[in-house]
Design an enzyme around this catalytic site. Sequence first.
Site, PDB file in Angstrom:
ATOM      1  N   SER A  35      43.017 -30.839  28.689  1.00  0.00           N
ATOM      2  CA  SER A  35      42.251 -30.562  27.468  1.00  0.00           C
ATOM      3  C   SER A  35      42.538 -29.165  26.925  1.00  0.00           C
ATOM      4  CB  SER A  35      40.750 -30.706  27.734  1.00  0.00           C
ATOM      5  OG  SER A  35      40.359 -29.912  28.842  1.00  0.00           O
ATOM      6  N   ASN A 122      31.667 -28.782  36.077  1.00  0.00           N
ATOM      7  CA  ASN A 122      30.732 -29.653  35.356  1.00  0.00           C
ATOM      8  C   ASN A 122      29.578 -28.876  34.732  1.00  0.00           C
ATOM      9  OD1 ASN A 122      32.459 -31.534  36.330  1.00  0.00           O
ATOM     10  ND2 ASN A 122      31.049 -32.438  37.819  1.00  0.00           N
ATOM     11  N   HIS A 168      20.467 -46.764 -10.764  1.00  0.00           N
ATOM     12  CA  HIS A 168      21.515 -47.806 -10.805  1.00  0.00           C
ATOM     13  C   HIS A 168      22.722 -47.353 -11.624  1.00  0.00           C
ATOM     14  CE1 HIS A 168      18.252 -50.455  -9.379  1.00  0.00           C
ATOM     15  NE2 HIS A 168      17.534 -49.836 -10.287  1.00  0.00           N
ATOM     16  N   SER A 289      48.698 -33.306 -11.467  1.00  0.00           N
ATOM     17  CA  SER A 289      49.428 -34.484 -11.014  1.00  0.00           C
ATOM     18  C   SER A 289      50.911 -34.171 -11.001  1.00  0.00           C
ATOM     19  CB  SER A 289      49.153 -35.644 -11.972  1.00  0.00           C
ATOM     20  OG  SER A 289      50.172 -36.612 -11.862  1.00  0.00           O
ATOM     21  N   LYS A 295      46.959 -34.379 -16.383  1.00  0.00           N
ATOM     22  CA  LYS A 295      45.857 -34.606 -15.441  1.00  0.00           C
ATOM     23  C   LYS A 295      45.263 -33.320 -14.885  1.00  0.00           C
ATOM     24  CE  LYS A 295      44.404 -37.913 -14.177  1.00  0.00           C
ATOM     25  NZ  LYS A 295      44.800 -38.844 -13.116  1.00  0.00           N
ATOM     26  N   ASN A 297      42.551 -32.965 -11.773  1.00  0.00           N
ATOM     27  CA  ASN A 297      41.812 -33.831 -10.861  1.00  0.00           C
ATOM     28  C   ASN A 297      40.811 -33.052 -10.004  1.00  0.00           C
ATOM     29  OD1 ASN A 297      43.295 -36.079 -11.714  1.00  0.00           O
ATOM     30  ND2 ASN A 297      44.940 -35.640 -10.243  1.00  0.00           N
ATOM     31  N   GLU A 302      36.542 -35.228  -4.447  1.00  0.00           N
ATOM     32  CA  GLU A 302      36.949 -36.505  -3.849  1.00  0.00           C
ATOM     33  C   GLU A 302      37.037 -36.403  -2.335  1.00  0.00           C
ATOM     34  OE1 GLU A 302      40.457 -38.232  -5.695  1.00  0.00           O
ATOM     35  OE2 GLU A 302      39.751 -37.542  -7.647  1.00  0.00           O
ATOM     36  N   TYR A 329      28.467 -36.454  35.925  1.00  0.00           N
ATOM     37  CA  TYR A 329      29.658 -36.146  35.141  1.00  0.00           C
ATOM     38  C   TYR A 329      30.711 -37.243  35.299  1.00  0.00           C
ATOM     39  CZ  TYR A 329      33.767 -33.937  33.210  1.00  0.00           C
ATOM     40  OH  TYR A 329      34.882 -33.681  32.451  1.00  0.00           O
ATOM     41  N   LYS A 337      34.534 -32.831  22.882  1.00  0.00           N
ATOM     42  CA  LYS A 337      34.892 -31.574  22.217  1.00  0.00           C
ATOM     43  C   LYS A 337      35.608 -31.759  20.893  1.00  0.00           C
ATOM     44  CE  LYS A 337      34.970 -29.570  26.640  1.00  0.00           C
ATOM     45  NZ  LYS A 337      34.739 -30.957  27.143  1.00  0.00           N
TER      46      LYS A 337
END
Length: 471
Positions: A35, A122, A168, A289, A295, A297, A302, A329, A337
Amino acid sequence: MPATPDSAKSDAAKHLWHGRFSEAPADSLMAFTASIGFDMRLWRDDIAGSIAHAEMLGATGVLPRVDVDAIVAALHQVQGEFDGGTFAFVASDEDIHTAIERRVTEIAGAAGAKLHTARSRNDQVATALRLFAKRELSATARRTLALIDVLDRRADDAGDAYLPGYTHLQRAQPVLLSHHLRAHAWAFARDVERILDAVARLDVSPLGAGALAGTSLPIDPTDTQRRLGFARVFANSLDAVSDRDFVAEALFTLAMVGLHLSRLGEEWVLWTTEEFGFATLSDRHATGSSMLPQKKNADIAELARGKAGRLVGNLTGLLTTLKGLPLAYNRDLQEDKEPLFDSLDQVNRGLEALAEMIAAASFNADAMRTAADAPAAVATDIAEWLVARGMPFRQAHAKVGELVSRSLASDTPLVDLVRADAALGPDAAALFAPGVAVRRRASRGAAGPAAATAQRDELRRTVAALTARLA
Ligand code: ARG
């Protein structure tokens, strides 16, 4: 060099558990289980935990002072190496805990080999991760407060600008722009409160739980708890080393921030379209773009929406990892992590990018007003005007509904039908004048200017209380 049992043994000796093993770990094992590639990020917290542990071992007389001094000096040296970017990892450093202990032992020799007395990775890893989560979640709470501040300031600048409020995604009733912006601020204020609650709950020291069952040595877990600044100490060693509720809760609070960023982002995607035209992004916070020269954007907005998927994924991923684990453990827990680091990174960047985007954008109050002054948005006010003169609401609702229907069928403006109606007339028709409807909404927390000041003050009091809790 061909591997002989001897060389294999000395190779294995590089690993923490070498005594029982006669062969070094396979490369495939290290590649799959190590890790170090991501938990390096815990170095500061691992060192803090080790210093507290060594000091406790000295204070309780488990280790002589001279050993403790050598260990702590070595840990400070390691800290300097990390700070200066000179710490050298070796191939057998499978995680940050083994790497630091290995280096401490290189520096402090025999004393270094005593650091792990009455400790396991641990309880060590649980300690480091709680220290990390406490600090980093608090930092995210501060960034969330910074976004709230931007929304609140833009709400102040918005003055009496108003736009259609939607249900709505259909225009429903006009609302002040400041009211709309503060609606989002309230959601983020709840997020800050949720983060602080999660931090308060995770503020427990697991150090001293050992591998799973404590130790026969006379340690004092409350001593390390105090040194590390944890509010409480564990009560059950099995629970202390296997509890990852705090990571799941952190991921939930972060996913919730991400959801709120997503909903805010979705509105900015809409508001910055030509169809809505309610807001214009600064050039610095929009993208072009590669093919379409015209464009501009809203990529930040987003991606605020898009990243929510991965934040929810990080939460459900960890919950799924945890669901079948027996005490105590299990190596599966190492999977806690990366989602935590990722969710923190994504949320922090999202908070910063959206705060900047909103701070630098301009609002198109004319487009908002034009959309909000649609006659149909006044229908409820006409019904309420009748109610104020004694008509039961259901009857008023039906009467106005019928006028709306007639207006549509006969292509007559609603305001003309209202003016000509015996029960309504010119006083009711005056409600159609631009901006009148929004000003009439004055009940507690309502969308009009009369309630706006009280709401602003309430939001600022809430933010002040959260800021004080965070300090
Ligand atoms: N890298 C491990 C983790 O993150 C540390 C604990 C390892 N403990 C063990 N018994 N293998 O969970």
